[in-house]
Design a protein around this motif. Structure first.
Motif, PDB file in Angstrom:
ATOM      1  N   TYR A  15       0.592  -1.298  -0.047  1.00 23.80           N
ATOM      2  CA  TYR A  15       0.071  -0.050  -0.030  1.00 23.80           C
ATOM      3  C   TYR A  15       1.061   1.557  -0.252  1.00 23.80           C
ATOM      4  CZ  TYR A  15      -3.873  -3.605   1.319  1.00 23.80           C
ATOM      5  OH  TYR A  15      -4.957  -4.334   0.733  1.00 23.80           O
ATOM      6  N   LEU A  18       4.430   0.987   2.114  1.00 24.84           N
ATOM      7  CA  LEU A  18       3.767   0.157   3.017  1.00 24.84           C
ATOM      8  C   LEU A  18       4.090  -1.359   1.652  1.00 24.84           C
ATOM      9  CD1 LEU A  18       3.473   0.104   5.789  1.00 24.84           C
ATOM     10  CD2 LEU A  18       1.546  -0.912   5.250  1.00 24.84           C
ATOM     11  N   ALA A  20       2.566  -4.389   2.693  1.00 26.20           N
ATOM     12  CA  ALA A  20       1.942  -5.420   3.820  1.00 26.20           C
ATOM     13  C   ALA A  20       2.464  -6.957   4.209  1.00 26.20           C
ATOM     14  CB  ALA A  20       0.322  -5.275   3.688  1.00 26.20           C
ATOM     15  N   PRO A  39       2.197  -9.530  15.110  1.00 20.35           N
ATOM     16  CA  PRO A  39       1.256  -8.151  16.122  1.00 20.35           C
ATOM     17  C   PRO A  39       1.197  -7.727  14.724  1.00 20.35           C
ATOM     18  CG  PRO A  39       4.068  -8.305  15.399  1.00 20.35           C
ATOM     19  CD  PRO A  39       3.581  -9.889  14.891  1.00 20.35           C
ATOM     20  N   ASN A  40       0.013  -6.759  15.417  1.00 19.16           N
ATOM     21  CA  ASN A  40      -1.245  -5.305  15.036  1.00 19.16           C
ATOM     22  C   ASN A  40      -0.771  -5.014  13.143  1.00 19.16           C
ATOM     23  OD1 ASN A  40      -3.016  -5.911  16.608  1.00 19.16           O
ATOM     24  ND2 ASN A  40      -2.778  -4.104  17.834  1.00 19.16           N
ATOM     25  N   GLY A  41      -0.913  -4.941  12.415  1.00 15.94           N
ATOM     26  CA  GLY A  41      -0.013  -4.785  11.623  1.00 15.94           C
ATOM     27  C   GLY A  41       1.075  -5.232  10.596  1.00 15.94           C
ATOM     28  N   ALA A  42       0.969  -7.071  10.981  1.00 17.69           N
ATOM     29  CA  ALA A  42       1.577  -7.451  10.574  1.00 17.69           C
ATOM     30  C   ALA A  42       1.899  -8.187   9.614  1.00 17.69           C
ATOM     31  CB  ALA A  42       2.234  -9.066  11.288  1.00 17.69           C
ATOM     32  N   GLY A  43       0.042  -7.783   8.833  1.00 12.94           N
ATOM     33  CA  GLY A  43      -0.121  -7.934   7.601  1.00 12.94           C
ATOM     34  C   GLY A  43      -0.917  -9.362   7.314  1.00 12.94           C
ATOM     35  N   LYS A  44      -1.341  -9.761   8.728  1.00 18.16           N
ATOM     36  CA  LYS A  44      -1.925 -11.343   8.492  1.00 18.16           C
ATOM     37  C   LYS A  44      -3.609 -11.024   7.796  1.00 18.16           C
ATOM     38  CE  LYS A  44      -2.500 -10.764  12.735  1.00 18.16           C
ATOM     39  NZ  LYS A  44      -1.441  -9.310  13.291  1.00 18.16           N
ATOM     40  N   THR A  45      -4.482  -9.919   8.191  1.00 22.13           N
ATOM     41  CA  THR A  45      -5.836  -9.837   7.548  1.00 22.13           C
ATOM     42  C   THR A  45      -5.258  -9.585   5.843  1.00 22.13           C
ATOM     43  OG1 THR A  45      -6.584  -8.752   8.901  1.00 22.13           O
ATOM     44  CG2 THR A  45      -7.655  -8.816   6.931  1.00 22.13           C
ATOM     45  N   THR A  46      -4.101  -8.523   5.562  1.00 18.40           N
ATOM     46  CA  THR A  46      -3.916  -8.385   4.384  1.00 18.40           C
ATOM     47  C   THR A  46      -4.178  -9.727   3.361  1.00 18.40           C
ATOM     48  OG1 THR A  46      -3.254  -6.613   4.758  1.00 18.40           O
ATOM     49  CG2 THR A  46      -2.973  -7.376   2.673  1.00 18.40           C
ATOM     50  N   GLU A 162      -9.899 -14.163  13.088  1.00 24.09           N
ATOM     51  CA  GLU A 162     -10.538 -13.495  15.014  1.00 24.09           C
ATOM     52  C   GLU A 162     -11.635 -14.262  15.447  1.00 24.09           C
ATOM     53  OE1 GLU A 162      -9.163  -9.594  17.035  1.00 24.09           O
ATOM     54  OE2 GLU A 162      -8.035 -10.031  14.591  1.00 24.09           O
ATOM     55  N   HIS A 193      -5.808 -14.080  17.800  1.00 25.56           N
ATOM     56  CA  HIS A 193      -5.049 -13.196  18.743  1.00 25.56           C
ATOM     57  C   HIS A 193      -5.049 -14.086  20.610  1.00 25.56           C
ATOM     58  CE1 HIS A 193      -3.872  -9.928  16.185  1.00 25.56           C
ATOM     59  NE2 HIS A 193      -5.106  -9.480  15.972  1.00 25.56           N
TER      60      HIS A 193
HETATM   61  P1  ATP Z   1      -4.387  -6.733  12.870  1.00 33.00           P
HETATM   62  O1  ATP Z   1      -4.274  -7.554  13.676  1.00 33.00           O
HETATM   63  O2  ATP Z   1      -4.425  -5.428  13.975  1.00 33.00           O
HETATM   64  O3  ATP Z   1      -5.592  -6.631  12.464  1.00 33.00           O
HETATM   65  P2  ATP Z   1      -3.171  -7.486  10.699  1.00 33.00           P
HETATM   66  O4  ATP Z   1      -1.310  -8.639  10.987  1.00 33.00           O
HETATM   67  O5  ATP Z   1      -4.537  -8.151  10.396  1.00 33.00           O
HETATM   68  O6  ATP Z   1      -2.960  -7.136  11.604  1.00 33.00           O
HETATM   69  P3  ATP Z   1      -3.139  -6.193   8.285  1.00 33.00           P
HETATM   70  O7  ATP Z   1      -4.786  -4.889   8.769  1.00 33.00           O
HETATM   71  O8  ATP Z   1      -3.648  -7.243   6.938  1.00 33.00           O
HETATM   72  O9  ATP Z   1      -2.513  -6.441   8.939  1.00 33.00           O
HETATM   73  O10 ATP Z   1      -2.288  -4.296   7.950  1.00 33.00           O
HETATM   74  C1  ATP Z   1      -0.696  -4.792   7.687  1.00 33.00           C
HETATM   75  C2  ATP Z   1      -0.332  -3.243   7.050  1.00 33.00           C
HETATM   76  O11 ATP Z   1      -0.327  -2.903   6.422  1.00 33.00           O
HETATM   77  C3  ATP Z   1      -0.280  -2.338   8.123  1.00 33.00           C
HETATM   78  O12 ATP Z   1       0.384  -1.483   7.882  1.00 33.00           O
HETATM   79  C4  ATP Z   1      -1.595  -1.487   7.385  1.00 33.00           C
HETATM   80  O13 ATP Z   1      -1.509  -0.164   7.891  1.00 33.00           O
HETATM   81  C5  ATP Z   1      -1.491  -1.482   5.988  1.00 33.00           C
HETATM   82  N1  ATP Z   1      -2.984  -1.601   5.223  1.00 33.00           N
HETATM   83  C6  ATP Z   1      -3.750  -2.683   4.895  1.00 33.00           C
HETATM   84  N2  ATP Z   1      -4.735  -2.492   4.381  1.00 33.00           N
HETATM   85  C7  ATP Z   1      -4.518  -1.369   3.932  1.00 33.00           C
HETATM   86  C8  ATP Z   1      -5.494  -0.637   2.836  1.00 33.00           C
HETATM   87  N3  ATP Z   1      -6.412  -1.186   2.087  1.00 33.00           N
HETATM   88  N4  ATP Z   1      -5.093   1.121   2.674  1.00 33.00           N
HETATM   89  C9  ATP Z   1      -3.425   0.735   3.169  1.00 33.00           C
HETATM   90  N5  ATP Z   1      -2.854  -0.106   4.383  1.00 33.00           N
HETATM   91  C10 ATP Z   1      -2.978  -0.219   4.445  1.00 33.00           C
END
Ligand code: ATP
Length: 236
Positions: A15, A18, A20, A39-46, A162, A193
């Motif tokens: 993104y 960044l 992800a 951790p939060n923001g690690a990229g799991k949801t992406t 989750e 988590h």
């Molecule tokens: P969490 O445990 O907090 O849900 P996560 O491991 O699922 O976090 P992601 O949600 O995949 O992490 O996010 C990974 C990185 O990509 C983060 O820095 C997030 O801010 C960024 N990110 C995710 N989706 C977008 C988007 N649509 N636009 C811009 N940045 C994004």
């Protein structure tokens, strides 16, 4: 060796500047419960959004049972057998429990709709609530309904995002038993988590950190991994 049902090679999504998800290689074995942590923001949801087709990768390849699905849109991946609970199965609150599950079963072309709904509701222990309006269910039951809707899609791979969030302790125990009862008929990949749940339930764990695979292994291996401890679990 267990057969690989879902595989990602060099998967990447950025993104802006960044990264992800940054070149992830990943293999999900058929019949396992696999937890994705980090951790939060690690990229799991992406990462799971890439697997389910909700977003497209910048690079890399995804195969399901050996077939390249990288270019397939999400709804066609569902048909092939990748179900992502919170993408596919948002609940219609004014419809009955039965009708919600029927919609999911119908989308997969179930011939015996009532039978398919009965099986899915039975798997989550909600047959007795079939006639209830979905919006009036307790939170825990709504989560189970989502699971039933996911199961009605007859997935090869069920991705749960989750699943224990917001559940009470007793409900979490029930959920664990339920997920165990789903394998080996289906394969479960879950972002989770709650470390107790992860360590108790998962056969294998993948740890993401800054969009990369930090470690992969059994719960015992992950617990003992110094890099994981430093990045995520703490050293105690
Ligand atoms: P969490 O445990 O907090 O849900 P996560 O491991 O699922 O976090 P992601 O949600 O995949 O992490 O996010 C990974 C990185 O990509 C983060 O820095 C997030 O801010 C960024 N990110 C995710 N989706 C977008 C988007 N649509 N636009 C811009 N940045 C994004």
């Amino acid at each position: 060796m267990a057969a690989v049902i879902l595989q990602a090679k060099g998967l990447a999504k950025a993104y802006g500047g960044l990264k992800a998800v940054d070149g992830v290689d990943f293999a999900l074995n058929a019949g396992e419960i696999h937890a994705l942590i980090g951790p939060n923001g690690a990229g799991k949801t992406t990462f799971v959004s890439l697997l389910s087709g909700r977003i497209a990768p910048d690079a890399g390849q995804i195969t399901l049972a050996g077939q390249d699905v990288t270019a397939l849109p999400a709804h066609l991946r569902v048909r092939k057998g990748i179900a992502y609970t919170f993408q596919i199965t948002s609940i219609y609150p004014r419809l009955s429990v039965f009708d919600n599950v029927a919609l999911a079963a119908q989308s997969q072309g179930a011939r015996d709709l009532a039978g398919a709904v009965g099986v899915a509701l039975g798997r989550v222990g909600m047959q007795g609530l079939a006639g209830q309006e979905a919006g009036t269910l307790s939170y825990g039951h709504q989560r189970l309904l989502e699971l039933a809707m996911g199961l009605a899609l007859k997935p090869k791979v069920l991705i749960l995002d989750e699943p224990t969030q917001g559940l009470a302790a007793g409900e979490i125990d029930d959920f664990g038993a339920l997920v165990r009862s789903l394998v080996p008929h289906t394969t479960v990949l879950m972002i989770e988590h709650n470390m107790e749940v992860v360590m108790d339930l998962a056969h294998r764990i993948t740890v993401l950190n800054f969009g990369r695979v930090l470690a992969q292994g059994t719960p015992a291996e992950i617990r003992a991994n110094p890099a994981v401890q430093a990045a995520y679990l703490g050293t105690d």
